[in-house]
Design a protein around this motif. Structure first.
Motif, PDB file in Angstrom:
ATOM      1  N   LEU A   6     -12.022 -12.111  -3.486  1.00 39.60           N
ATOM      2  CA  LEU A   6     -10.932 -12.252  -3.202  1.00 39.60           C
ATOM      3  C   LEU A   6     -10.608 -13.377  -2.393  1.00 39.60           C
ATOM      4  CD1 LEU A   6      -8.636  -9.576  -2.252  1.00 39.60           C
ATOM      5  CD2 LEU A   6      -9.307 -10.884  -0.149  1.00 39.60           C
ATOM      6  N   ILE A   7      -9.497 -14.092  -2.618  1.00 45.06           N
ATOM      7  CA  ILE A   7      -9.034 -15.476  -1.931  1.00 45.06           C
ATOM      8  C   ILE A   7      -7.971 -15.072  -0.694  1.00 45.06           C
ATOM      9  CG2 ILE A   7      -7.955 -17.597  -2.088  1.00 45.06           C
ATOM     10  CD1 ILE A   7      -8.805 -17.439  -5.296  1.00 45.06           C
ATOM     11  N   ALA A   8      -8.435 -15.062   0.482  1.00 46.76           N
ATOM     12  CA  ALA A   8      -7.647 -14.593   1.607  1.00 46.76           C
ATOM     13  C   ALA A   8      -6.856 -15.730   1.978  1.00 46.76           C
ATOM     14  CB  ALA A   8      -8.775 -14.221   2.748  1.00 46.76           C
ATOM     15  N   ILE A  13      -4.026 -23.899  -1.800  1.00 49.73           N
ATOM     16  CA  ILE A  13      -5.414 -24.034  -1.845  1.00 49.73           C
ATOM     17  C   ILE A  13      -6.130 -22.657  -2.289  1.00 49.73           C
ATOM     18  CG2 ILE A  13      -5.740 -22.823   0.424  1.00 49.73           C
ATOM     19  CD1 ILE A  13      -8.300 -25.216  -0.745  1.00 49.73           C
ATOM     20  N   ALA A  14      -5.004 -21.568  -2.343  1.00 51.43           N
ATOM     21  CA  ALA A  14      -5.496 -20.473  -3.027  1.00 51.43           C
ATOM     22  C   ALA A  14      -5.358 -20.748  -4.752  1.00 51.43           C
ATOM     23  CB  ALA A  14      -4.211 -19.460  -2.946  1.00 51.43           C
ATOM     24  N   CYS A  15      -4.446 -21.596  -5.017  1.00 48.64           N
ATOM     25  CA  CYS A  15      -4.468 -21.940  -6.632  1.00 48.64           C
ATOM     26  C   CYS A  15      -5.770 -22.787  -6.695  1.00 48.64           C
ATOM     27  CB  CYS A  15      -3.137 -22.802  -6.791  1.00 48.64           C
ATOM     28  SG  CYS A  15      -1.773 -21.879  -6.458  1.00 48.64           S
ATOM     29  N   ARG A  16      -6.090 -23.625  -5.855  1.00 49.66           N
ATOM     30  CA  ARG A  16      -7.319 -24.412  -6.067  1.00 49.66           C
ATOM     31  C   ARG A  16      -8.787 -23.839  -6.151  1.00 49.66           C
ATOM     32  NH1 ARG A  16     -11.252 -25.969  -6.461  1.00 49.66           N
ATOM     33  NH2 ARG A  16     -12.551 -27.852  -6.107  1.00 49.66           N
ATOM     34  N   ILE A  17      -8.831 -22.774  -5.193  1.00 50.44           N
ATOM     35  CA  ILE A  17      -9.977 -22.164  -5.452  1.00 50.44           C
ATOM     36  C   ILE A  17     -10.060 -21.116  -6.727  1.00 50.44           C
ATOM     37  CG2 ILE A  17     -11.240 -20.264  -4.088  1.00 50.44           C
ATOM     38  CD1 ILE A  17     -10.049 -21.246  -1.741  1.00 50.44           C
ATOM     39  N   ALA A  18      -8.925 -20.557  -6.913  1.00 53.07           N
ATOM     40  CA  ALA A  18      -8.808 -19.562  -8.154  1.00 53.07           C
ATOM     41  C   ALA A  18      -9.324 -20.508  -9.521  1.00 53.07           C
ATOM     42  CB  ALA A  18      -7.397 -19.287  -8.291  1.00 53.07           C
ATOM     43  N   ARG A  19      -8.842 -21.792  -9.451  1.00 53.56           N
ATOM     44  CA  ARG A  19      -9.198 -22.564 -10.682  1.00 53.56           C
ATOM     45  C   ARG A  19     -10.620 -22.749 -11.164  1.00 53.56           C
ATOM     46  NH1 ARG A  19      -5.065 -25.810  -9.181  1.00 53.56           N
ATOM     47  NH2 ARG A  19      -6.043 -27.344  -8.024  1.00 53.56           N
ATOM     48  N   GLN A  27     -13.510 -13.869 -11.695  1.00 55.78           N
ATOM     49  CA  GLN A  27     -12.205 -13.309 -11.503  1.00 55.78           C
ATOM     50  C   GLN A  27     -11.654 -13.482 -10.033  1.00 55.78           C
ATOM     51  OE1 GLN A  27     -11.158  -9.221 -12.836  1.00 55.78           O
ATOM     52  NE2 GLN A  27      -9.085  -9.773 -11.848  1.00 55.78           N
ATOM     53  N   PRO A  28     -10.661 -14.379  -9.792  1.00 52.71           N
ATOM     54  CA  PRO A  28     -10.211 -14.459  -8.657  1.00 52.71           C
ATOM     55  C   PRO A  28      -8.912 -13.468  -8.240  1.00 52.71           C
ATOM     56  CG  PRO A  28      -9.200 -16.329  -9.969  1.00 52.71           C
ATOM     57  CD  PRO A  28     -10.006 -15.373 -10.740  1.00 52.71           C
ATOM     58  N   ILE A  29      -8.901 -12.988  -6.977  1.00 53.46           N
ATOM     59  CA  ILE A  29      -8.139 -12.038  -6.800  1.00 53.46           C
ATOM     60  C   ILE A  29      -6.970 -12.593  -5.690  1.00 53.46           C
ATOM     61  CG2 ILE A  29      -7.532  -9.662  -5.838  1.00 53.46           C
ATOM     62  CD1 ILE A  29     -10.349  -9.306  -7.308  1.00 53.46           C
ATOM     63  N   ALA A  30      -5.897 -12.650  -5.828  1.00 52.15           N
ATOM     64  CA  ALA A  30      -5.067 -12.835  -4.787  1.00 52.15           C
ATOM     65  C   ALA A  30      -4.245 -12.259  -3.911  1.00 52.15           C
ATOM     66  CB  ALA A  30      -3.855 -13.813  -5.548  1.00 52.15           C
ATOM     67  N   VAL A  31      -4.054 -12.404  -2.679  1.00 50.68           N
ATOM     68  CA  VAL A  31      -3.363 -11.407  -1.845  1.00 50.68           C
ATOM     69  C   VAL A  31      -2.007 -12.193  -1.383  1.00 50.68           C
ATOM     70  CG1 VAL A  31      -5.349 -10.531  -0.610  1.00 50.68           C
ATOM     71  CG2 VAL A  31      -4.319 -12.806   0.288  1.00 50.68           C
ATOM     72  N   TYR A  32      -0.814 -11.359  -1.039  1.00 46.34           N
ATOM     73  CA  TYR A  32       0.362 -11.806  -0.728  1.00 46.34           C
ATOM     74  C   TYR A  32       1.007 -11.107   0.355  1.00 46.34           C
ATOM     75  CZ  TYR A  32       2.414  -8.518  -3.931  1.00 46.34           C
ATOM     76  OH  TYR A  32       2.653  -7.409  -4.635  1.00 46.34           O
ATOM     77  N   SER A  33       1.951 -11.816   1.140  1.00 48.65           N
ATOM     78  CA  SER A  33       2.733 -11.118   2.229  1.00 48.65           C
ATOM     79  C   SER A  33       3.991 -11.017   1.486  1.00 48.65           C
ATOM     80  CB  SER A  33       3.147 -12.146   3.294  1.00 48.65           C
ATOM     81  OG  SER A  33       3.761 -13.219   2.881  1.00 48.65           O
ATOM     82  N   ASP A  34       5.161 -10.478   2.132  1.00 48.40           N
ATOM     83  CA  ASP A  34       6.427 -10.099   1.576  1.00 48.40           C
ATOM     84  C   ASP A  34       7.139 -11.331   1.193  1.00 48.40           C
ATOM     85  OD1 ASP A  34       6.391  -7.298   1.689  1.00 48.40           O
ATOM     86  OD2 ASP A  34       7.129  -7.176   3.775  1.00 48.40           O
ATOM     87  N   ALA A  35       6.727 -12.621   2.098  1.00 48.45           N
ATOM     88  CA  ALA A  35       7.315 -13.688   1.798  1.00 48.45           C
ATOM     89  C   ALA A  35       6.814 -14.296   0.517  1.00 48.45           C
ATOM     90  CB  ALA A  35       7.387 -14.540   3.046  1.00 48.45           C
ATOM     91  N   ASP A  36       5.770 -14.093  -0.049  1.00 45.31           N
ATOM     92  CA  ASP A  36       5.162 -14.659  -1.059  1.00 45.31           C
ATOM     93  C   ASP A  36       4.924 -13.975  -2.284  1.00 45.31           C
ATOM     94  OD1 ASP A  36       4.599 -17.367   0.294  1.00 45.31           O
ATOM     95  OD2 ASP A  36       2.491 -16.525   0.930  1.00 45.31           O
TER      96      ASP A  36
END
Ligand code: ADP
Length: 657
Positions: A6-8, A13-19, A27-36
């Protein structure tokens, strides 16, 4: 190796780590706020979990939500990225409690290095040179003032829990000490929840050099050479390079030896950075250690050919470091610029809004782009305004800088203000190219770096004009002009087009003729025989010369990238101009949404021009709203602690005295 992480984090940087994770079959897992919810790191992810509302405290800084997300998704490990919870010992501990691997060092290492004073106490036992100062617990203002006097002016007050250049004040005269201390403590309390400060001798005009270190859980510790991060604004890095120029062998030796000693002092594992300042006389001093991956890690990756995120994952999974010290080579030179949505001329004030177009250079072996946005995304007031990083590589420093200048010339974001032109001025500045500059560069060359843009060149106006005419034609507009057509009107006709760039108006007289467009601009006459726009590439033949530019139009105007420069034009609209004049009349409004941190006046107060009225904190920066004229306060609309939801909201009303 892990199957899912999980990428917190968010953004580039979230995109870069996922790559890297994907490349390794994780498998990378993303998290997001309402704004994102529509952000690039979410759109590009196979799986993304919602964790809360826009403010980071409710999402990216919320330990419970992140742990819940990790458990729900079945992630075995969490990569914290940088910023947010990356150096939060409680987060690392919570991961351990739930059987999740924290991709970073031990809880204890984070805790020790998280306090600038404890870090100093620990590393001082291992022959690491420290800046003279006071790092103790006694926080009484009188005691600290006495310490400051004995250290000798100038003195730097720093938040012990600090980061990002916040909670720092330079004191040049002991008479300023008490005020500076109070304001540093206030900022430290609001930013880090801890008002504790330390005092350091302020090293005049230092260079900031840091060493990348890596440790594993088998007792191995190596360094991956240094980075020069002296180019800063507000004590925050803007341009970083590797290797550092102008270091002697003796200095390098001290840097590497001290960095490894500091890491060894806390049995370090994972990626870390040991930061130093180098005084004008060459003295090397440790300032702090960052227990995470740094924003600027790509320059180290470029010169070593290694993937530091891969190393982090391997170490966290229990593997030994992939290479021994003598197997880690450095070659060539790399430079990174941080692309911000901000206005350098307004003291680097962040710029929020919708990005109509994000035009970034094409990636190449010597050009790397780590972006967190694409066209149509937004810069929100909730998070840092850095939207991408541009990294270039060359056989030597000159080559990498030249490549950077060219790459910046192919970069434009429309709809928000960016620091692209500013960065271009820095990387082409003779004093920067000469190397050996210090952390005062931005201040020393302030006027030059913030000078208004030079007026547009004739070709830029011609490109913009062709774009406007082409656009009208596509829209079925009034222009009877049809280029490359055998059938023509037999009468020439002339029209005027007024383009605005940098607040100036440029009048173009365009005559539609049988042999093309005759354009009068800036006192010259040009004949455009042909022009053709395809996929944002506009080619035109002007007086027998074929030239090409990247040109596109959107809600923000007409955008021309030509000859290493980006230029924005709008077609003059007299109605719109009158509206703008009306709103510019000295109103005291919020520059962006944020929270009120201090209110210095009340209704009825008489204030002098320049007096501080109210302070607003937004995007990690305190903005002080000052009186534009002598006057009397007639209304105060917000109290301390209140949220200002809208950019442009009126904060205070003032009537001229
Ligand atoms: P933060 O954790 O807030 O980034 P640092 O301690 O890393 O704070 O310092 C940030 C920057 O401030 C450094 O890169 C350097 O430019 C400047 N700085 C820090 N300590 C000193 C010092 N003692 N003298 C002069 N400049 C300093």
């Amino acid at each position: 190796m892990f199957k899912k992480i999980l990428i917190a984090n968010r953004g580039e940087i979230a995109c870069r780590i996922a790559r890297t994770a994907r490349r390794m079959g994780i498998q990378p897992i993303a998290v997001y706020s309402d704004a994102d919810s529509q952000a690039l790191h979410v759109r590009s992810s196979e799986q993304a979990l919602h964790i809360g509302s826009g403010p980071a405290t409710d999402s990216y800084l919320n330990i419970e939500r992140l742990i819940t997300a990790a458990r729900r998704s079945g992630a075995e490990a969490i990569h914290p990225g940088y910023g947010f919870l990356s150096e939060n010992a409680a987060f690392a501990a919570a991961c351990a409690e739930h059987g999740i691997v924290f991709i970073g060092p031990s809880v204890e290492a984070i805790r020790v290095m998280g306090s600038k004073s404890e870090a100093k106490a620990v590393v001082s036992r291992f022959d690491v040179p420290l800046v003279p100062g006071y790092y103790g617990d006694n926080q009484s203002p009188e005691f600290l003032a006495a310490q400051a006097s004995s250290i000798g002016m100038p003195v730097l007050i720093k938040a012990v829990a600090g980061g990002g250049g916040r909670g720092m004040r330079i004191v040049r005269h002991i008479t300023e000490f008490a005020d500076a201390l109070a304001s540093a403590q206030r900022e430290a309390r609001s930013a880090f929840g801890d008002p504790t400060v330390l005092l350091e001798k302020y090293v005049e005009s230092p260079r900031h050099i840091e060493v990348q270190v890596f440790g594993d859980n088998h007792g191995n510790i190596v360094h991956l050479y240094e980075r020069d991060c002296s180019l800063q604004r507000r004590h925050q890095k803007v341009i970083e390079e590797a290797p550092a120029v102008c270091l002697t062998d003796a200095q390098r030796d001290t840097l590497y030896r001290s960095a490894i000693a500091a890491a060894r002092a806390i049995s370090y594992s994972g990626a870390g950075t040991v930061e130093f300042v180098i005084a004008a006389d060459g003295g090397v001093f440790f300032i702090e250690m960052n227990t995470r991956l740094q924003v600027e890690h790509p320059v180290t990756e470029m010169i070593t050919g290694l993937d530091l995120v891969e190393w982090q994952l391997r170490v966290a999974a229990g593997e030994p470091l992939p290479l021994r010290q003598d197997e880690i080579q450095s070659r060539g030179h790399a430079v990174e610029v941080r692309l911000y949505a901000e206005d350098p001329a307004q003291d680097f004030r962040p710029s929020v809004g919708r990005i109509w177009h994000a035009h970034l250079p094409a990636p190449a072996p010597d050009v790397r782009i780590d972006a967190g946005v694409e066209s149509g995304d937004s810069i929100t007031p909730f998070y840092d305004a850095m939207f991408a990083k541009l990294i270039t590589f060359g056989a030597d420093r000159e080559a990498s800088l030249q490549r950077m200048a060219a790459a910046l010339g192919e970069t434009a974001l429309t709809g928000v203000t960016t620091n692209v032109e500013y960065l271009q001025r820095v990387v082409t500045h003779p004093a920067y190219i000469a190397g050996g500059f210090n952390t005062h560069f931005v201040e020393d060359f302030r006027d030059e770096l913030n000078a208004p843009s030079p007026p547009p060149q004739p070709f830029e106006l011609l490109f913009a004009a062709c774009a406007v005419l082409g656009e009208r034609r596509r829209a079925g507009g009034p222009s009877p002009w049809q280029q490359r057509d055998s059938f023509r009107l037999n009468l020439d006709y002339t029209e005027a087009l007024v383009l605005v760039a940098g607040g100036e108006q440029y009048v173009l007289e365009i005559t539609h003729r049988r042999d093309g467009l005759a354009v009068n601009a800036l006192g010259g006459e040009y004949l455009i025989a042909r022009h053709d726009l395809q996929a944002s590439q506009l080619a035109m033949v002007v007086d027998g010369e074929r030239i090409r530019a990247t040109v596109f139009t959107d809600q923000a105007g007409i955008h021309v990238l030509h000859d290493g420069r980006y230029r924005q034009f709008v077609v003059f609209d007299p109605l719109h101009a009158a509206e703008e004049d009306a709103t510019a009349a000295g109103s005291m409004t919020a520059p962006m949404p944020g929270s009120i941190t201090a209110v210095m006046v009340k209704v009825g107060d008489r204030v002098a021009r320049g007096a501080a009225l109210i302070m607003l904190e937004a995007m990690k920066i305190e903005h002080t709203i000052v009186a534009p004229f002598d006057g009397v306060v007639t209304e105060v609309r917000y109290a301390k602690g209140e949220q200002v939801a809208q950019e442009g909201a009126e904060l205070i009303k003032l009537e001229p005295a």
